[in-house]
Design an enzyme around this catalytic site. Structure first.
Site, PDB file in Angstrom:
ATOM      1  N   SER A   1       0.748  -1.064   0.023  1.00 25.51           N
ATOM      2  CA  SER A   1      -0.056   0.109   0.126  1.00 25.51           C
ATOM      3  C   SER A   1       0.845   1.215   0.073  1.00 25.51           C
ATOM      4  O   SER A   1       1.893   1.171   0.529  1.00 25.51           O
ATOM      5  CB  SER A   1      -1.144   0.061   1.117  1.00 25.51           C
TER       6      SER A   1
HETATM    7  N1  SAH Z   1       0.057  -5.362   3.936  1.00 24.65           N
HETATM    8  C1  SAH Z   1       0.692  -5.648   2.717  1.00 24.65           C
HETATM    9  C2  SAH Z   1      -0.337  -5.549   1.636  1.00 24.65           C
HETATM   10  C3  SAH Z   1      -0.638  -6.844   0.734  1.00 24.65           C
HETATM   11  S1  SAH Z   1      -1.681  -6.439  -0.583  1.00 24.65           S
HETATM   12  C4  SAH Z   1       1.892  -5.107   2.531  1.00 24.65           C
HETATM   13  O1  SAH Z   1       2.272  -4.015   3.148  1.00 24.65           O
HETATM   14  O2  SAH Z   1       2.703  -5.527   1.668  1.00 24.65           O
HETATM   15  C5  SAH Z   1      -2.957  -7.877  -0.059  1.00 24.65           C
HETATM   16  C6  SAH Z   1      -2.439  -9.112   0.676  1.00 24.65           C
HETATM   17  O3  SAH Z   1      -3.531  -9.809   1.291  1.00 24.65           O
HETATM   18  C7  SAH Z   1      -1.797  -9.711  -0.421  1.00 24.65           C
HETATM   19  O4  SAH Z   1      -0.539 -10.397   0.149  1.00 24.65           O
HETATM   20  C8  SAH Z   1      -2.835 -10.999  -0.510  1.00 24.65           C
HETATM   21  O5  SAH Z   1      -2.268 -12.241  -0.985  1.00 24.65           O
HETATM   22  C9  SAH Z   1      -3.442 -10.894   0.918  1.00 24.65           C
HETATM   23  N2  SAH Z   1      -4.560 -11.920   1.115  1.00 24.65           N
HETATM   24  C10 SAH Z   1      -5.798 -11.665   0.205  1.00 24.65           C
HETATM   25  N3  SAH Z   1      -6.834 -12.308   0.547  1.00 24.65           N
HETATM   26  C11 SAH Z   1      -6.213 -13.197   1.902  1.00 24.65           C
HETATM   27  C12 SAH Z   1      -6.921 -14.115   2.583  1.00 24.65           C
HETATM   28  N4  SAH Z   1      -8.144 -14.484   2.640  1.00 24.65           N
HETATM   29  N5  SAH Z   1      -6.072 -14.450   3.670  1.00 24.65           N
HETATM   30  C13 SAH Z   1      -4.955 -14.005   3.691  1.00 24.65           C
HETATM   31  N6  SAH Z   1      -4.412 -12.938   2.882  1.00 24.65           N
HETATM   32  C14 SAH Z   1      -4.965 -12.722   1.953  1.00 24.65           C
END
Ligand code: SAH
Length: 230
Positions: free
Chosen positions: A65
């Protein structure tokens, strides 16, 4: 290649121009964001962009993000240092590092083992040890470890996932989660007092979707059976 000194200068500028200028004023949070080397969490080819006012790709079609959104969501959690926090969507682990600096212990859930592995290594290299990364469907939370003082979801849900709402501390728990369609959402903050939930809608945001049982459903793969009628 930029030097560590140049990265640090960009980081301080990011905090001043993107965060303080837009109203982020939690001093512990600002200190954490000045400290954590965001560039170490992004793939090498994007490192020089790590302190820009934008999200960046981290692999598996996912993104880290924008710094302001990380700061805003963390500030909404009102962390003082003694909390047990649940994070859904570990990604590259940058938000996890912010939570590790701000709270006592962080449980983080990621659905892609590859990202969980990368995040784990990024965090270990920087010496963080007050966290546990779990692989699985974060839309169901982590009931065995609940309740949590604070829960943060860094992917967009179609509605507030029930299991997460019930895993909040009954008195003073808070949950920050983007809710809407797969393409556009609002950031919600849920607060729980005496077991009751109070829901507040804040700003419009755009996150990658939260997949899973209480998230968005996987589309069936193309190339399967032909359409029944044309
Ligand atoms: N906080 C992260 C943002 C990652 S984007 C950062 O700073 O890099 C969102 C993330 O949510 C992705 O890695 C995706 O794989 C994960 N995600 C999506 N659905 C999910 C679920 N049901 N359980 C766990 N992770 C999930």
């Amino acid at each position: 290649m930029l030097t560590e000194k140049q990265f640090a200068d960009l980081r301080h500028k990011m905090v001043k121009d993107q965060l303080i200028a837009r109203g982020i004023d939690d001093t512990r949070l600002l200190d954490a964001l000045r400290l954590i080397p965001r560039h170490r969490f992004v793939p090498p080819e994007f490192r020089r962009h790590a302190y820009q006012d934008a999200p960046l790709p981290i692999g598996q079609n996912q993104t880290i993000s924008q710094p302001f959104i990380v700061a805003l969501m963390t500030q909404m959690l009102e962390l003082r240092g003694d909390e047990r926090v649940l994070e859904i969507g570990t990604g590259c682990g940058y938000q996890t590092a912010v939570l590790c600096e701000m709270a006592d212990y962080v449980y983080s859930l990621e659905r892609f083992p590859l990202l969980a592995d990368i995040a784990g290594r990024n965090l270990q290299k920087l010496g963080y040890d007050n966290l546990d990364i779990h692989i699985g469907d974060g839309s169901q939370g982590l009931p065995d470890m609940s309740p949590f003082d604070a829960i943060i979801v860094t992917a967009a849900a179609p509605s507030i996932p029930g299991p997460l709402a019930s895993q909040m501390s009954e008195n003073g728990g808070r949950l920050v989660v983007p809710v809407g369609t797969a393409k556009s959402q609002y950031l919600y903050i849920v607060r729980r007092f005496d077991g009751r939930h109070q829901v507040e809608r804040t700003i419009p945001v755009r996150f990658v979707p939260l997949m899973g049982r209480y998230g968005f459903k996987e589309k069936p793969k193309r190339g399967g059976s032909p359409p029944a009628s044309v």
